[in-house]
Design a protein around this motif. Structure first.
Motif, short mmCIF file in Angstrom:
data_model
loop_
_atom_site.label_atom_id
_atom_site.label_comp_id
_atom_site.label_asym_id
_atom_site.label_seq_id
_atom_site.Cartn_x
_atom_site.Cartn_y
_atom_site.Cartn_z
N ALA A 136 3.29 9.87 -14.77
CA ALA A 136 2.28 8.97 -15.51
C ALA A 136 2.69 7.77 -16.16
CB ALA A 136 1.76 9.83 -16.69
N GLU A 137 3.95 7.69 -16.59
CA GLU A 137 4.45 6.39 -17.14
C GLU A 137 4.48 5.42 -16.03
OE1 GLU A 137 8.24 4.49 -19.34
OE2 GLU A 137 8.03 6.65 -19.36
N LEU A 138 5.07 5.92 -14.79
CA LEU A 138 5.10 4.76 -13.65
C LEU A 138 3.75 4.62 -13.13
CD1 LEU A 138 6.90 3.20 -11.59
CD2 LEU A 138 7.04 5.56 -10.29
N GLN A 139 2.95 5.37 -12.87
CA GLN A 139 1.67 5.23 -12.86
C GLN A 139 0.83 4.15 -13.65
OE1 GLN A 139 -0.01 9.03 -12.36
NE2 GLN A 139 1.18 9.29 -10.40
N ARG A 140 1.17 4.06 -14.63
CA ARG A 140 0.50 3.06 -15.81
C ARG A 140 1.08 1.45 -15.62
NH1 ARG A 140 1.04 7.41 -19.39
NH2 ARG A 140 3.04 6.62 -20.24
N LEU A 155 0.99 -1.23 0.12
CA LEU A 155 -0.21 0.19 -0.10
C LEU A 155 0.74 1.17 0.05
CD1 LEU A 155 -2.90 -1.00 2.59
CD2 LEU A 155 -3.13 -0.87 -0.04
N ARG A 156 1.95 1.36 0.71
CA ARG A 156 2.78 2.68 0.99
C ARG A 156 3.43 2.61 -0.49
NH1 ARG A 156 5.29 3.32 6.76
NH2 ARG A 156 3.38 3.51 7.81
N LEU A 157 3.94 1.55 -0.95
CA LEU A 157 4.60 1.55 -2.50
C LEU A 157 3.64 2.15 -3.42
CD1 LEU A 157 6.95 0.83 -4.34
CD2 LEU A 157 6.26 -1.25 -4.48
N LYS A 158 2.48 1.69 -3.61
CA LYS A 158 1.42 2.16 -4.27
C LYS A 158 1.00 3.60 -4.15
CE LYS A 158 0.19 -1.90 -6.21
NZ LYS A 158 0.10 -1.92 -7.89
N GLU A 159 1.08 4.02 -2.96
CA GLU A 159 1.03 5.50 -2.51
C GLU A 159 2.15 6.41 -3.11
OE1 GLU A 159 -0.83 9.16 -0.88
OE2 GLU A 159 -1.46 7.20 -1.76
N LEU A 160 3.38 5.70 -3.06
CA LEU A 160 4.52 6.56 -3.59
C LEU A 160 4.58 6.48 -4.94
CD1 LEU A 160 7.39 5.01 -1.26
CD2 LEU A 160 6.53 7.43 -1.30
N VAL A 161 4.09 5.61 -5.72
CA VAL A 161 4.10 5.68 -7.09
C VAL A 161 2.94 6.77 -7.27
CG1 VAL A 161 2.97 4.43 -9.16
CG2 VAL A 161 4.55 3.34 -7.66
N ARG A 162 1.68 6.92 -6.69
CA ARG A 162 0.96 7.83 -6.87
C ARG A 162 1.28 9.25 -6.83
NH1 ARG A 162 -2.67 11.16 -4.76
NH2 ARG A 162 -2.22 10.46 -2.54
N LEU A 163 2.08 9.39 -5.64
CA LEU A 163 2.62 10.79 -5.42
C LEU A 163 3.71 11.00 -6.49
CD1 LEU A 163 2.55 10.39 -1.53
CD2 LEU A 163 0.95 11.93 -2.90
N SER A 164 4.25 10.29 -7.00
CA SER A 164 5.33 10.57 -7.76
C SER A 164 5.07 11.66 -8.83
CB SER A 164 6.06 9.39 -8.37
OG SER A 164 5.30 8.75 -9.45
N GLY A 165 3.75 11.53 -9.22
CA GLY A 165 3.30 12.30 -10.46
C GLY A 165 3.81 11.98 -11.75
#
Length: 104
Positions: A27-31, A15-25
């Motif tokens: 877009a490529e990583l978030q996909r 959950l923390r890793l997913k949140e860090l991905v989201r917070l990174s901004g």
């Protein structure tokens, strides 16, 4: 460690890793479908790319067998040469993800 000094569960780390991905901004990583195993592969690959001895990487990952760790040398070789075995190339998807999803 949690706020209470306890070890975090795998689910909480994810959950923390997913949140860090989201917070990174990013877009490529978030996909991407990022998991703890993806992070583990990335860390080991970076260690190897930067010259860390395979035995030390084995210890860091907690592998009992060096054969498990040697997989990373194969992955780096594939990345370096820009090809996969046979017709299994999938442009734009890193070798570690192709391996994880059964392309080899």
């Amino acid at each position: 460690m949690s706020q209470h000094g306890r070890r975090l569960s795998g689910q909480m780390l994810l959950l923390r890793l997913k949140e860090l991905v989201r917070l990174s901004g990013d877009a490529e990583l978030q996909r991407k479908d990022v998991h703890l195993h993806t992070l583990r592969h990335s860390i080991a690959t970076h260690f190897l790319q930067n010259g860390m001895a395979l035995e030390r990487i084995r210890e860091f990952l907690g592998h009992t067998s060096l054969e498990s760790t040697q997989l990373y040398t194969h992955l780096l070789s594939l990345q370096h040469h820009g090809h996969a075995h046979g017709s299994q190339q999938v442009p734009g998807i890193p070798v570690t993800e192709r391996l994880q999803h059964g392309f080899y």
